[in-house]
Design an enzyme around this catalytic site. Structure first.
Site, short mmCIF file in Angstrom:
data_model
loop_
_atom_site.label_atom_id
_atom_site.label_comp_id
_atom_site.label_asym_id
_atom_site.label_seq_id
_atom_site.Cartn_x
_atom_site.Cartn_y
_atom_site.Cartn_z
N GLU A 1 0.91 -1.12 0.05
CA GLU A 1 0.08 0.13 -0.14
C GLU A 1 0.90 1.25 0.17
O GLU A 1 1.47 1.50 0.81
CB GLU A 1 -0.64 -0.04 1.26
CG GLU A 1 -1.81 -1.04 1.40
CD GLU A 1 -3.07 -1.24 0.09
OE1 GLU A 1 -3.31 0.08 -0.20
OE2 GLU A 1 -3.39 -2.20 0.02
N CYS B 1 -2.77 8.88 3.08
CA CYS B 1 -2.43 8.40 1.67
C CYS B 1 -3.63 8.61 0.68
O CYS B 1 -3.25 8.96 -0.56
CB CYS B 1 -2.24 6.97 1.80
SG CYS B 1 -3.47 5.97 2.26
P1 NAD Z 1 8.54 5.04 4.46
O1 NAD Z 1 8.59 4.35 3.28
O2 NAD Z 1 9.69 5.92 4.59
O3 NAD Z 1 8.47 3.83 5.85
C1 NAD Z 1 7.43 2.98 6.14
C2 NAD Z 1 8.00 1.85 6.90
O4 NAD Z 1 8.99 1.21 5.92
C3 NAD Z 1 8.88 2.65 8.09
O5 NAD Z 1 8.59 1.82 9.20
C4 NAD Z 1 10.22 2.47 7.76
O6 NAD Z 1 11.16 2.30 8.83
C5 NAD Z 1 10.21 1.11 6.99
N1 NAD Z 1 11.22 1.01 6.07
C6 NAD Z 1 12.12 1.92 5.54
N2 NAD Z 1 12.98 1.41 4.53
C7 NAD Z 1 12.69 -0.05 4.48
C8 NAD Z 1 13.33 -1.11 3.77
N3 NAD Z 1 14.55 -1.16 3.04
N4 NAD Z 1 12.97 -2.36 4.20
C9 NAD Z 1 11.65 -2.48 4.89
N5 NAD Z 1 11.14 -1.62 5.63
C10 NAD Z 1 11.56 -0.17 5.35
O7 NAD Z 1 6.98 5.87 4.56
P2 NAD Z 1 6.77 7.03 5.57
O8 NAD Z 1 7.43 8.23 5.26
O9 NAD Z 1 6.87 6.31 6.98
O10 NAD Z 1 4.94 6.89 5.23
C11 NAD Z 1 4.48 7.80 4.21
C12 NAD Z 1 4.25 7.15 3.13
O11 NAD Z 1 3.28 6.15 3.19
C13 NAD Z 1 3.52 7.92 2.14
O12 NAD Z 1 3.84 7.91 0.72
C14 NAD Z 1 2.10 7.53 1.96
O13 NAD Z 1 1.37 7.90 0.70
C15 NAD Z 1 2.31 6.33 2.14
N6 NAD Z 1 0.98 5.51 2.94
C16 NAD Z 1 0.12 4.82 1.90
C17 NAD Z 1 -1.20 4.15 2.70
C18 NAD Z 1 -1.95 3.24 1.71
O14 NAD Z 1 -2.80 2.64 2.32
N7 NAD Z 1 -1.50 3.25 0.38
C19 NAD Z 1 -1.33 4.43 3.81
C20 NAD Z 1 -0.60 5.33 4.64
C21 NAD Z 1 0.67 5.78 4.16
#
Ligand code: NAD
Length: 516
Positions: free
Chosen positions: A244, A278
């Protein structure tokens, strides 16, 4: 761990990372930075407990989920205080997070047992008439759930109850920006005496990567960039990944829209949670016939939004802070880029002096050369563009690498639905915004760069955490069958005749007559 609201929350041993208050930038907590060894040990503990969890069956598993819901609601105020402490949200936005716990856990407990029952399937074709077919669902033993910072409790709760109900064990990794409330909710699972099938590990991206390396299936919510990296690793490990990701949702307002509702909906849909959703309204396309009035009323309403973090639970602020200074930087960059390219700010456009605040902002005279219309902003901005026709609105809405959701506003339900079906997004709301994610019966998932698979949608919400096992039985078990050994010309002939007789669509071919 201590959970007072005043000083930083501290843990005893090992390497740690800081959680900072979005309200004033102070250190709110220090949590363990879990490395690959810790994650592997957690995975081993969960794997050891999972078979007995699976054996319990869905009804018993759901009883534990309901007990957990009781615990969450008994500790609601404490959990919500942690959410506010780590996210800087207004109390109104904070309070929303426990609503989701109630909705999701009740939903899964009501339906999971029937969704997980074996499904009988009618055999296809006369040659298979004697078969007895069933599909049996067995959980992936260990599911990893990695979540972002925008909804510290809601995000894990949108997935984890479904995976647990399916019979999987869950290794969860909340965002390093907001790990406090979720760590505590996961501790609640232990406190109710439930089997050890849920653990929360904390840390940065590397901890998330270590989770992906341990699990049998990964459910990820976060940015497109991280989602892509996870998809690559999942492909190397040959495990399924449900992703997502980000979005750039368009709101299309047609000339026959109920203007009051569209104005109120735009402001709520764009600013709820300080725009960090999101499926936020990220860009608006408004028909020229109503554009001027729409813009003036939206601006007036946005200017009246009360911003701040009401830690006294007074509901006196509408929206709060953003989670990180980096997120404020992105919002400001998009606004400055738009201004440099000829856009105008009608209200807002400034960052707060202390903490991660950005004033709710209305931008006009915008176009698709500007980042505010093409890149995910994830902040409290409403860039509004005038369009001359439905065609133009659809073309612009679809001009995006993202395809998460969108909305269409019109008094004519048929017109709105016809237009909605032309949008290249996983969901569209009609005369509303944001609400698609709360409809558990329909799929929620992004197209294009917004995701892979869907988060939920009826029975799929639970069955996605299972592997489908085909059980192929015999109603009549004969001593031998026509195609078993030894092969004989007689049996081969009978087979060939039967295949033609039952499978062809005209009498000449059914009886194997030569072509005329
Ligand atoms: P992010 O991708 O920076 O981080 C999300 C999670 O992934 C964190 O827990 C982080 O520690 C982890 N992570 C980072 N690098 C990783 C790796 N290489 N392997 C595994 N895990 C890793 O996102 P964010 O800044 O925390 O959140 C914002 C984003 O989330 C926005 O783009 C938003 O649109 C999206 N979002 C999407 C939905 C949906 O349902 N489509 C819902 C909420 C947020």
């Amino acid at each position: 761990m201590t959970t007072t609201q005043s000083g930083p929350i501290t843990h005893d041993a090992g390497e740690t990372f800081e959680v900072r208050s979005p309200i004033d930038g102070s250190v709110a907590a220090r949590l363990p930075l879990h490395g690959p060894d810790h994650v592997a040990a957690a995975a081993a503990r969960l794997r050891a407990a999972q078979p007995a969890w699976e054996d319990l069956g869905p009804k018993q598993r759901c009883k534990y989920l309901l007990q957990w819901l009781d615990w969450i609601m008994d500790n609601e105020r404490r959990l919500l205080d942690l959410v506010q402490k780590e996210s800087g949200k207004s109390w109104g936005d904070t309070s929303f997070e426990s609503v989701v716990a109630v909705q999701i856990i009740n939903y899964v407990a009501k339906h999971a047992p029937k969704w997980l029952a074996d499904v009988k399937v009618k055999p296809d074709g006369l040659l298979n008439k004697t078969k007895r077919l069933k599909v049996h669902a067995r959980p992936y033993p260990l599911v990893g759930v990695i979540t972002p910072w925008n909804f510290p409790l809601t995000m894990p709760l949108l997935d984890i109850p479904f995976a647990l109900a399916a019979g999987a064990a869950v290794l969860s990794k909340p965002s390093e920006v907001t790990p406090l409330a979720w760590s505590e909710a996961a501790r609640g699972w232990q406190e109710i005496g439930a089997p050890h099938v849920l653990e929360c590990v904390t840390g940065l991206g590397a901890t998330g990567a270590a989770v992906v390396d341990q699990v049998d299936m990964i459910q990820f919510t976060g940015s497109t960039r991280t989602g892509r990296a996870i998809a690559v690793r999942a492909a190397e490990r040959l495990i399924p990944a449900s992703l997502e990701l980000g979005g750039k949702d368009a709101m299309i307002v047609l000339d026959d829209a109920d203007l009051d509702r569209a104005v109120n909906g735009a402001v709520w849909g764009g600013l709820f949670n300080a725009g960090q959703v999101c499926i936020s309204v990220e860009r608006l396309y408004v028909h020229e016939g109503i554009y001027d009035e729409f813009v003036s009323r939206v601006s007036e309403k946005v200017a009246a939004i009360r911003q701040g973090t009401d830690t006294d639970h007074s509901f006196t602020n509408d929206i709060g802070a953003m989670a990180t200074p980096a997120q404020v930087d992105i919002v400001d960059k998009h606004v400055q880029d738009a201004l440099a390219k000829g856009a105008r700010v009608l209200t807002g456009g400034t960052r707060g002096e202390v903490g991660n605040y950005y004033a709710p902002t209305v931008l006009v005279d915008v176009d698709h050369n500007m980042a505010c219309m093409t890149e995910e902003t994830f902040g409290p901005t409403l860039p509004i563009m005038k369009v001359g026709s439905e065609e133009e609105a659809v073309r612009l809405a679809n001009d995006s690498p993202y395809g998460l959701a969108g909305s269409v506003w019109s008094r004519d339900a048929k017109r709105a639905e016809a237009l909605a079906k032309r949008l290249d997004t996983g969901g569209v709301t009609l005369n509303n915004a944001l609400t698609g994610v709360a409809q558990m019966g329909v799929p929620f998932g992004g197209w294009k760069s917004s995701g892979m698979g869907a988060r939920n949608g009826g029975a799929y919400s639970v069955r996605k955490y299972t592997r489908q096992q085909a059980l192929v039985g015999e109603r009549v078990a004969m001593k031998s069958e026509m195609n078993w050994y030894p092969t004989t010309p007689e049996n081969a002939g009978k087979m060939a005749k039967a295949v033609r007789l039952l499978g062809m669509h005209d009498w000449r071919r059914r009886f194997g007559k030569p072509a005329r």
